[in-house]
Design a protein around this motif. Sequence first.
Motif, short mmCIF file in Angstrom:
data_model
loop_
_atom_site.label_atom_id
_atom_site.label_comp_id
_atom_site.label_asym_id
_atom_site.label_seq_id
_atom_site.Cartn_x
_atom_site.Cartn_y
_atom_site.Cartn_z
N ALA A 94 -43.47 -3.91 -0.29
CA ALA A 94 -43.88 -2.68 -0.98
C ALA A 94 -44.59 -3.00 -2.29
CB ALA A 94 -42.66 -1.79 -1.23
N GLU A 95 -44.08 -3.99 -3.02
CA GLU A 95 -44.73 -4.39 -4.26
C GLU A 95 -46.09 -5.01 -4.00
OE1 GLU A 95 -42.27 -6.68 -6.93
OE2 GLU A 95 -40.46 -5.64 -6.27
N LEU A 96 -46.18 -5.87 -2.98
CA LEU A 96 -47.45 -6.52 -2.65
C LEU A 96 -48.52 -5.51 -2.30
CD1 LEU A 96 -46.18 -9.51 -0.45
CD2 LEU A 96 -47.25 -9.68 -2.71
N GLY B 179 -53.62 -6.11 -6.38
CA GLY B 179 -54.92 -6.60 -5.96
C GLY B 179 -54.79 -7.97 -5.35
N ALA B 180 -55.87 -8.47 -4.74
CA ALA B 180 -55.81 -9.74 -4.01
C ALA B 180 -55.36 -10.90 -4.90
CB ALA B 180 -57.17 -10.04 -3.40
N GLU B 181 -55.92 -11.01 -6.13
CA GLU B 181 -55.57 -12.13 -7.01
C GLU B 181 -54.13 -12.03 -7.49
OE1 GLU B 181 -57.23 -14.17 -11.14
OE2 GLU B 181 -58.57 -12.94 -9.92
N GLU B 182 -53.73 -10.82 -7.89
CA GLU B 182 -52.35 -10.63 -8.33
C GLU B 182 -51.37 -10.89 -7.21
OE1 GLU B 182 -53.08 -6.55 -9.62
OE2 GLU B 182 -52.28 -7.11 -11.59
N ARG B 183 -51.76 -10.49 -5.99
CA ARG B 183 -50.90 -10.70 -4.83
C ARG B 183 -50.67 -12.20 -4.59
NH1 ARG B 183 -53.87 -8.31 -1.00
NH2 ARG B 183 -53.11 -6.26 -1.63
N ASP C 120 -50.88 -14.62 -6.78
CA ASP C 120 -50.03 -15.16 -7.86
C ASP C 120 -48.57 -14.81 -7.63
OD1 ASP C 120 -52.24 -16.21 -9.11
OD2 ASP C 120 -52.50 -14.50 -10.49
N TYR C 121 -48.32 -13.58 -7.22
CA TYR C 121 -46.95 -13.12 -7.00
C TYR C 121 -46.30 -13.90 -5.86
CZ TYR C 121 -43.10 -9.83 -6.15
OH TYR C 121 -41.86 -9.25 -5.97
N LEU C 122 -47.05 -14.12 -4.78
CA LEU C 122 -46.52 -14.87 -3.64
C LEU C 122 -46.14 -16.29 -4.06
CD1 LEU C 122 -48.95 -13.69 -0.82
CD2 LEU C 122 -46.48 -13.27 -0.90
N ARG C 123 -47.02 -16.93 -4.82
CA ARG C 123 -46.72 -18.29 -5.29
C ARG C 123 -45.46 -18.30 -6.15
NH1 ARG C 123 -52.42 -18.82 -5.59
NH2 ARG C 123 -52.40 -18.02 -7.73
N ALA C 124 -45.32 -17.29 -6.99
CA ALA C 124 -44.18 -17.24 -7.92
C ALA C 124 -42.85 -17.12 -7.19
CB ALA C 124 -44.35 -16.07 -8.88
N ILE C 125 -42.84 -16.50 -6.03
CA ILE C 125 -41.57 -16.32 -5.30
C ILE C 125 -41.45 -17.29 -4.13
CG2 ILE C 125 -41.32 -13.90 -5.97
CD1 ILE C 125 -42.43 -13.07 -3.27
N GLY C 126 -42.37 -18.24 -4.05
CA GLY C 126 -42.25 -19.29 -3.04
C GLY C 126 -42.72 -18.92 -1.65
N LEU C 127 -43.60 -17.93 -1.53
CA LEU C 127 -44.12 -17.53 -0.22
C LEU C 127 -45.60 -17.90 -0.11
CD1 LEU C 127 -42.56 -13.96 0.21
CD2 LEU C 127 -41.90 -16.03 1.42
N GLU C 128 -46.02 -18.32 1.07
CA GLU C 128 -47.40 -18.68 1.29
C GLU C 128 -48.25 -17.48 1.69
OE1 GLU C 128 -47.55 -21.79 4.15
OE2 GLU C 128 -46.54 -23.25 2.86
N GLU C 129 -47.61 -16.44 2.25
CA GLU C 129 -48.34 -15.29 2.75
C GLU C 129 -47.41 -14.09 2.81
OE1 GLU C 129 -49.58 -16.10 6.74
OE2 GLU C 129 -47.56 -16.64 7.39
N PRO C 130 -47.96 -12.88 2.88
CA PRO C 130 -47.11 -11.68 3.03
C PRO C 130 -46.36 -11.69 4.36
CG PRO C 130 -49.35 -11.09 2.34
CD PRO C 130 -49.39 -12.54 2.74
N GLY C 131 -45.25 -10.99 4.39
CA GLY C 131 -44.48 -10.87 5.63
C GLY C 131 -45.28 -10.21 6.73
N LEU C 132 -46.22 -9.33 6.36
CA LEU C 132 -47.04 -8.65 7.36
C LEU C 132 -47.77 -9.65 8.23
CD1 LEU C 132 -48.57 -6.27 8.63
CD2 LEU C 132 -50.18 -6.39 6.73
#
Length: 365
Positions: A244-246, A250-254, A256-268
């Motif tokens: 929901a947050e993702l 925007g693409a760049e913020e997304r 950065d956020y994924l890297r910060a929480i240790g994910l390579e890509e969205p769950g989608l």
Amino acid sequence: MGFRCGIVGLPNVGKSTLFNALTSSAAAAAANYPFCTIEPNVGRVPVPDPRLAELAALAGSARTIPTQIEIRDIAGLVKGASKGEGLGNRFLAAIREVDAILHLLRCFEDDDIAHVEGGVDPLRDAELVETELLLADIDSLERQKEGLVKRARAQDKEAKRRLALLERVLPAMAEGTPARRLSLSPEERTLLAGFHLLTAKPVLYVCNVDEHSAATGNALSRRVAEMAAREGAGCVVLAAGIEAELAELGAEERADYLRAIGLEEPGLHRLIRAGYALLDLLTFFTAGPKEARAWTVRRGATAPEAAGVIHSDFQRGFICVEVIAFEDYVACGGEQGAKERGRMRLEGRDYVIRDGDVCLFRFNV
């Protein structure tokens, strides 16, 4: 269109939150009470595929059109749904319309979010939903049996075949085996499809975990993964809250956020790949100056069948297809380079489409 899937589960497991996140919308009302989704919300989600942008750049396409999946947020099920409890009838009718079931299971603890069964246990929840679908199927088969018996007595050969299969599968299902796990031949499986059973639909278990477990899962999601492995079903772990947050970034913020929480890509993205694998789907492309476009077909589809996905006239008047493998298209710098280097193939109606094929269909109507 990729495939149609329905998000299924008990009330308050995060279905509407996930739906809103996946479709980047607030179309579904998310609330801490059962049945906040009454009619199934429907959204279409573009399928991420970096190959499409590469093709568009090489073809000089004015726009790109990804293939899509249709997601339905279906009202929460409760015990007794097969007998019409809660919103049972609407729930069951909505499931009949989808290609696959995304069975969302709550795999997180939160005292502020009530659980309809009084406590968090994803395996119990999975069994509860499966049982209601199974009971609905058994009831459906028993009702269909009456008509088949009459037609079989009148020497209807097709009715006799269907009745024989029904009488074989009904006892097994009454003992708790869903239709998708019955031991049947390919021919029997095709015949079974005519009964339109809910438990025949492929299932992808989606574990909704807390935000801290999004990258690694947790003890509850691991139990679900073990169950899925035993059943031969798919399993994906994600945090609906993170998705929901993702959806709001925007693409760049997304990134950065994924890297910060240790994910390579969205769950989608993981969910879509798992869904394609579950339904044995693949993607082919068309590319030209006007547009580069992705299309979805089932693995094993012939060239005329793939042409029919674009337009029924293409299939009806199919002559041949010019095919370039995606890797060759890129390596040769586009269609012209592939032609010059002999990487474009002319294929007939028996050609089986491969994932990544770039196709130009020739037809005459």
